[in-house]
Design a protein around this motif. Structure first.
Motif, PDB file in Angstrom:
ATOM      1  N   LEU A  91       0.821  -1.210   0.000  1.00 59.94           N
ATOM      2  CA  LEU A  91       0.000   0.000   0.000  1.00 59.94           C
ATOM      3  C   LEU A  91       0.855   1.260   0.000  1.00 59.94           C
ATOM      4  CD1 LEU A  91      -2.933  -0.861   2.420  1.00 59.94           C
ATOM      5  CD2 LEU A  91      -3.105  -0.222   0.019  1.00 59.94           C
ATOM      6  N   ILE A  92       1.928   1.257   0.760  1.00 62.02           N
ATOM      7  CA  ILE A  92       2.824   2.412   0.787  1.00 62.02           C
ATOM      8  C   ILE A  92       3.414   2.650  -0.599  1.00 62.02           C
ATOM      9  CG2 ILE A  92       5.034   3.255   1.683  1.00 62.02           C
ATOM     10  CD1 ILE A  92       4.260   1.895   4.352  1.00 62.02           C
TER      11      ILE A  92
ATOM     12  N   VAL B 237       2.875   5.995  -2.938  1.00 66.64           N
ATOM     13  CA  VAL B 237       4.031   6.774  -3.396  1.00 66.64           C
ATOM     14  C   VAL B 237       4.046   6.880  -4.923  1.00 66.64           C
ATOM     15  CG1 VAL B 237       6.556   6.734  -3.543  1.00 66.64           C
ATOM     16  CG2 VAL B 237       5.433   6.320  -1.352  1.00 66.64           C
ATOM     17  N   GLN B 238       3.643   5.821  -5.605  1.00 65.16           N
ATOM     18  CA  GLN B 238       3.683   5.824  -7.064  1.00 65.16           C
ATOM     19  C   GLN B 238       2.473   6.522  -7.691  1.00 65.16           C
ATOM     20  OE1 GLN B 238       4.166   1.731  -8.252  1.00 65.16           O
ATOM     21  NE2 GLN B 238       6.388   1.815  -7.963  1.00 65.16           N
ATOM     22  N   ASN B 239       1.431   6.792  -6.926  1.00 62.30           N
ATOM     23  CA  ASN B 239       0.213   7.394  -7.474  1.00 62.30           C
ATOM     24  C   ASN B 239      -0.125   8.682  -6.736  1.00 62.30           C
ATOM     25  OD1 ASN B 239      -0.891   5.354  -9.489  1.00 62.30           O
ATOM     26  ND2 ASN B 239      -0.478   4.078  -7.705  1.00 62.30           N
TER      27      ASN B 239
ATOM     28  N   THR C  45     -10.220  17.965  -4.883  1.00 66.63           N
ATOM     29  CA  THR C  45      -8.965  17.506  -5.468  1.00 66.63           C
ATOM     30  C   THR C  45      -8.276  16.581  -4.462  1.00 66.63           C
ATOM     31  OG1 THR C  45      -8.775  19.589  -6.651  1.00 66.63           O
ATOM     32  CG2 THR C  45      -6.800  18.254  -6.490  1.00 66.63           C
ATOM     33  N   LEU C  46      -7.919  15.395  -4.932  1.00 73.19           N
ATOM     34  CA  LEU C  46      -7.261  14.398  -4.092  1.00 73.19           C
ATOM     35  C   LEU C  46      -6.168  13.715  -4.896  1.00 73.19           C
ATOM     36  CD1 LEU C  46      -9.761  14.265  -1.929  1.00 73.19           C
ATOM     37  CD2 LEU C  46      -9.082  11.900  -1.848  1.00 73.19           C
ATOM     38  N   ALA C  47      -5.251  13.073  -4.193  1.00 76.65           N
ATOM     39  CA  ALA C  47      -4.231  12.272  -4.877  1.00 76.65           C
ATOM     40  C   ALA C  47      -4.895  11.022  -5.448  1.00 76.65           C
ATOM     41  CB  ALA C  47      -3.125  11.890  -3.909  1.00 76.65           C
ATOM     42  N   LEU C  48      -4.409  10.574  -6.572  1.00 76.73           N
ATOM     43  CA  LEU C  48      -4.994   9.416  -7.256  1.00 76.73           C
ATOM     44  C   LEU C  48      -4.956   8.179  -6.361  1.00 76.73           C
ATOM     45  CD1 LEU C  48      -6.103   8.011  -9.774  1.00 76.73           C
ATOM     46  CD2 LEU C  48      -3.744   7.688 -10.517  1.00 76.73           C
ATOM     47  N   GLY C  49      -3.825   7.921  -5.710  1.00 74.71           N
ATOM     48  CA  GLY C  49      -3.710   6.743  -4.847  1.00 74.71           C
ATOM     49  C   GLY C  49      -4.708   6.771  -3.714  1.00 74.71           C
ATOM     50  N   THR C  50      -4.872   7.931  -3.107  1.00 70.53           N
ATOM     51  CA  THR C  50      -5.831   8.069  -2.015  1.00 70.53           C
ATOM     52  C   THR C  50      -7.253   7.850  -2.507  1.00 70.53           C
ATOM     53  OG1 THR C  50      -4.353   9.679  -0.991  1.00 70.53           O
ATOM     54  CG2 THR C  50      -6.614   9.616  -0.185  1.00 70.53           C
TER      55      THR C  50
END
Length: 119
Positions: free
Chosen positions: A51-52, A56-58, A72-77
């Motif tokens: 998951l980490i 980190v990659q997304n 607006t959010l990070a893609l991974g989140t």
């Protein structure tokens, strides 16, 4: 003459040698609850590391729209929240089914006079 004798090249008139049966091997001990817990913790740590790496990659920021709300959010989140939401829906459906089966089982025991049934 058996197939094994034929394959081994033993003539049909030759006396057959019996193979010695090895002594039974003691069965390995059953895994303990502590061992199961240790395996569960190890698997959980591997999942957390994955998951980490996923987060980190997304890290690209994306715009999310849901029922008129926008943010607006990070893609991974965002993907993680969607996966957890899906897991919650599956858990709710499974819990409802388990509750339904328990109620049916309780009614069946009550009508058949099973253990715990009222006199």
């Amino acid at each position: 003459m058996s197939f094994q004798d034929d394959v081994a090249g033993v003539p049909s008139g030759a006396p057959r040698q019996e193979r010695a049966v090895p002594p039974p091997v003691a069965s390995p001990s059953r895994p303990t609850r502590t061992a199961a817990l240790w395996v569960a913790v190890a698997v959980g740590l591997v999942v957390l590391v994955m998951l980490i790496v996923f987060f980190v990659q997304n890290q690209d920021m994306i715009t999310v729209r849901f029922f008129g709300l926008q943010g607006t959010l990070a893609l991974g989140t965002t993907l993680f929240i969607a996966a957890v939401g899906g897991g919650v829906l599956v858990a709710l459906a499974g819990g409802a089914r388990i509750l339904q089966l328990r109620m049916v089982n309780h009614r069946r025991k009550k009508t058949m006079g099973g253990p715990g049934a009222a006199p």
